[in-house]
Design an enzyme around this catalytic site. Structure first.
Site, PDB file in Angstrom:
ATOM      1  N   ARG A  37      19.125  -3.221  61.227  1.00  0.00           N
ATOM      2  CA  ARG A  37      20.330  -4.167  60.590  1.00  0.00           C
ATOM      3  C   ARG A  37      19.924  -4.024  59.192  1.00  0.00           C
ATOM      4  NH1 ARG A  37      24.356  -3.500  62.936  1.00  0.00           N
ATOM      5  NH2 ARG A  37      23.600  -3.286  65.194  1.00  0.00           N
ATOM      6  N   HIS A  67      10.581   6.283  64.379  1.00  0.00           N
ATOM      7  CA  HIS A  67      11.982   6.342  64.609  1.00  0.00           C
ATOM      8  C   HIS A  67      12.676   5.657  63.349  1.00  0.00           C
ATOM      9  CE1 HIS A  67      16.055   6.816  65.921  1.00  0.00           C
ATOM     10  NE2 HIS A  67      15.656   7.229  67.273  1.00  0.00           N
ATOM     11  N   TYR A  70      18.667   3.330  63.678  1.00  0.00           N
ATOM     12  CA  TYR A  70      19.681   4.137  64.250  1.00  0.00           C
ATOM     13  C   TYR A  70      21.084   3.859  63.395  1.00  0.00           C
ATOM     14  CZ  TYR A  70      20.006  -0.034  67.040  1.00  0.00           C
ATOM     15  OH  TYR A  70      20.223  -1.435  67.567  1.00  0.00           O
ATOM     16  N   HIS A 107      18.345  10.413  63.578  1.00  0.00           N
ATOM     17  CA  HIS A 107      19.651  10.721  64.055  1.00  0.00           C
ATOM     18  C   HIS A 107      20.532  11.402  62.752  1.00  0.00           C
ATOM     19  CE1 HIS A 107      19.688   7.475  67.543  1.00  0.00           C
ATOM     20  NE2 HIS A 107      18.709   8.455  67.507  1.00  0.00           N
ATOM     21  N   GLU A 142      16.991  14.556  65.262  1.00  0.00           N
ATOM     22  CA  GLU A 142      16.981  14.177  66.805  1.00  0.00           C
ATOM     23  C   GLU A 142      18.396  15.270  67.350  1.00  0.00           C
ATOM     24  OE1 GLU A 142      16.611  10.377  68.215  1.00  0.00           O
ATOM     25  OE2 GLU A 142      17.445  10.945  70.075  1.00  0.00           O
ATOM     26  N   ASP A 176      16.092  15.393  72.749  1.00  0.00           N
ATOM     27  CA  ASP A 176      16.478  14.345  73.592  1.00  0.00           C
ATOM     28  C   ASP A 176      16.888  14.776  74.902  1.00  0.00           C
ATOM     29  OD1 ASP A 176      17.663  12.130  74.860  1.00  0.00           O
ATOM     30  OD2 ASP A 176      17.157  10.860  73.052  1.00  0.00           O
ATOM     31  N   HIS A 179      20.403  13.141  75.621  1.00  0.00           N
ATOM     32  CA  HIS A 179      21.271  13.723  74.360  1.00  0.00           C
ATOM     33  C   HIS A 179      21.879  15.069  74.532  1.00  0.00           C
ATOM     34  CE1 HIS A 179      19.922  10.566  71.483  1.00  0.00           C
ATOM     35  NE2 HIS A 179      20.292  10.122  72.811  1.00  0.00           N
ATOM     36  N   HIS A 211      12.167  13.224  73.625  1.00  0.00           N
ATOM     37  CA  HIS A 211      12.531  12.115  73.885  1.00  0.00           C
ATOM     38  C   HIS A 211      13.078  12.400  75.641  1.00  0.00           C
ATOM     39  CE1 HIS A 211      14.030  10.268  70.003  1.00  0.00           C
ATOM     40  NE2 HIS A 211      12.429  10.155  70.185  1.00  0.00           N
ATOM     41  N   ASP A 224      25.872   9.550  75.905  1.00  0.00           N
ATOM     42  CA  ASP A 224      24.790   8.915  75.419  1.00  0.00           C
ATOM     43  C   ASP A 224      24.385   7.553  76.278  1.00  0.00           C
ATOM     44  OD1 ASP A 224      22.333   8.435  74.301  1.00  0.00           O
ATOM     45  OD2 ASP A 224      23.191   8.230  72.248  1.00  0.00           O
ATOM     46  N   HIS A 226      21.206   6.137  78.491  1.00  0.00           N
ATOM     47  CA  HIS A 226      19.946   6.505  79.031  1.00  0.00           C
ATOM     48  C   HIS A 226      19.646   6.111  80.310  1.00  0.00           C
ATOM     49  CE1 HIS A 226      18.173   7.270  74.813  1.00  0.00           C
ATOM     50  NE2 HIS A 226      19.330   7.693  74.864  1.00  0.00           N
ATOM     51  N   GLU A 256      12.406   6.730  76.611  1.00  0.00           N
ATOM     52  CA  GLU A 256      13.303   5.802  75.857  1.00  0.00           C
ATOM     53  C   GLU A 256      14.289   5.262  76.945  1.00  0.00           C
ATOM     54  OE1 GLU A 256      15.211   8.596  73.030  1.00  0.00           O
ATOM     55  OE2 GLU A 256      14.500   7.165  71.625  1.00  0.00           O
TER      56      GLU A 256
HETATM   57 ZN    ZN Z   1      20.297   7.878  73.225  1.00  0.00          ZN
HETATM   58 FE    FE Z   2      16.475   9.671  71.709  1.00  0.00          FE
HETATM   59 FE    FE Z   3      17.116   8.459  68.704  1.00  0.00          FE
END
Ligand code: ZN
Ligand code: FE
Ligand code: FE
Length: 277
Positions: A37, A67, A70, A107, A142, A176, A179, A211, A224, A226, A256
């Site tokens: 955030r 990471h 996001y 990302h 990524e 990933d 992804h 990933h 997307d 997972h 993940e």
């Molecule tokens: Zn993802």
């Molecule tokens: Fe990922």
């Molecule tokens: Fe990611």
């Protein structure tokens, strides 16, 4: 050696993450460098970092894959959002020097109706502003599923970003599996073909981390979401082939999957049992 781990909560610091990794038989891990955030990151506690480095050495950890938040969007239309992305990344890279030589994955961003050309230009502009010759961290782009206006849905887009970045020796790619599958790369029936294409477009030497995720959606769904290993469209057999692929030897594999820590421990155990040196 199979380097495998999962996402760990960073709230208790590096030493706690290192101990938790050892606890679940992991020898790498991922963590968010800061609260997604926004806001500033917690000050580093150097004795905590030292304690972690000792654990990492004792247990022969592989590269960590930090990471970025996001919510970071290097190619947002709003200049303030781009500024946050630039400042947060520059600060993260500086802080990661406490644990030198690891990876920082992000990302690429969402171009939000500005088009991929503008997206690529903004992302490489950010990288040109924050990367330094002195940093020991490699920054990883990524591969993304291509949800909405998400950038990084194709190897070609990543290649363009790399091409336009001056210090491109500081860049790599984190693949990933969920992804790329969602983006339309068939890692189930033709993983070798996907790697050949990666090699042709980007160059396999740029591939630094994986990933490792199953996907709740079919090939090319651009969704997307997972899944746990073996509970999605990719399936356990394909994932076992991936961790055993000779081109990926020595890379860190990061789970993940939607799991708590016991779930991760079970997946790590399962994958180790199905890995052959
Ligand atoms: Zn993802
Ligand atoms: Fe990922
Ligand atoms: Fe990611």
């Amino acid at each position: 050696m199979l380097y495998i781990g999962c996402h760990l909560a960073s709230s208790k610091g590096y030493k706690a993450m290192g101990m938790q990794a050892v606890d679940i038989n992991a020898n790498t891990f991922a963590f968010f460098t800061r609260n997604p955030r926004g806001g500033s990151a917690k000050a580093l506690n150097m004795s905590d970092v030292e304690a972690f480095l000792a654990i990492s050495q004792e247990h022969s950890f592989g590269k960590l894959v930090a990471h970025a938040p996001y919510t970071m969007n290097a190619c947002a239309a709003d200049e303030n959002i781009r500024r946050f992305a630039r400042e947060a990344m520059a600060d993260d890279i500086k802080r990661l020097e406490a644990t030198p030589g690891n990876y920082y994955n992000f990302h690429p961003g969402s171009h939000v109706k500005q088009g991929t050309e503008v997206g690529i230009a903004f992302i490489s502009e950010q990288l040109n502003a924050v990367l330094t010759k002195e940093q020991s961290t490699t920054v990883l782009l990524e591969t993304m599923a291509g949800k909405g206006s998400e950038m990084g849905r194709s190897f070609e887009e990543l290649r363009e970003i790399i091409d336009r970045t001056e210090l491109s020796e500081k860049l790599g790619v984190c693949l990933d599996t969920c992804h790329v599958w969602d983006a339309g790369y068939d890692v189930v029936n033709n993983f070798d073909g996907v790697l050949e294409e990666f090699d042709r477009v980007i160059g396999l030497s740029r591939l630094k981390a994986i990933h490792l995720n199953d996907s709740l959606n079919p090939l090319g769904a651009h969704k997307d979401r997972h899944a746990k290993i073996g509970e999605g469209y990719i399936g356990a057999d394909a994932i076992i082939r991936i961790i055993n692929n000779p081109h990926l030897k020595g890379l860190p594999f990061i789970l993940e999957t939607p799991n708590d820590i016991e779930g991760y421990a079970k997946e790590i155990d399962f994958l180790r049992k199905n890995y052959s040196e």
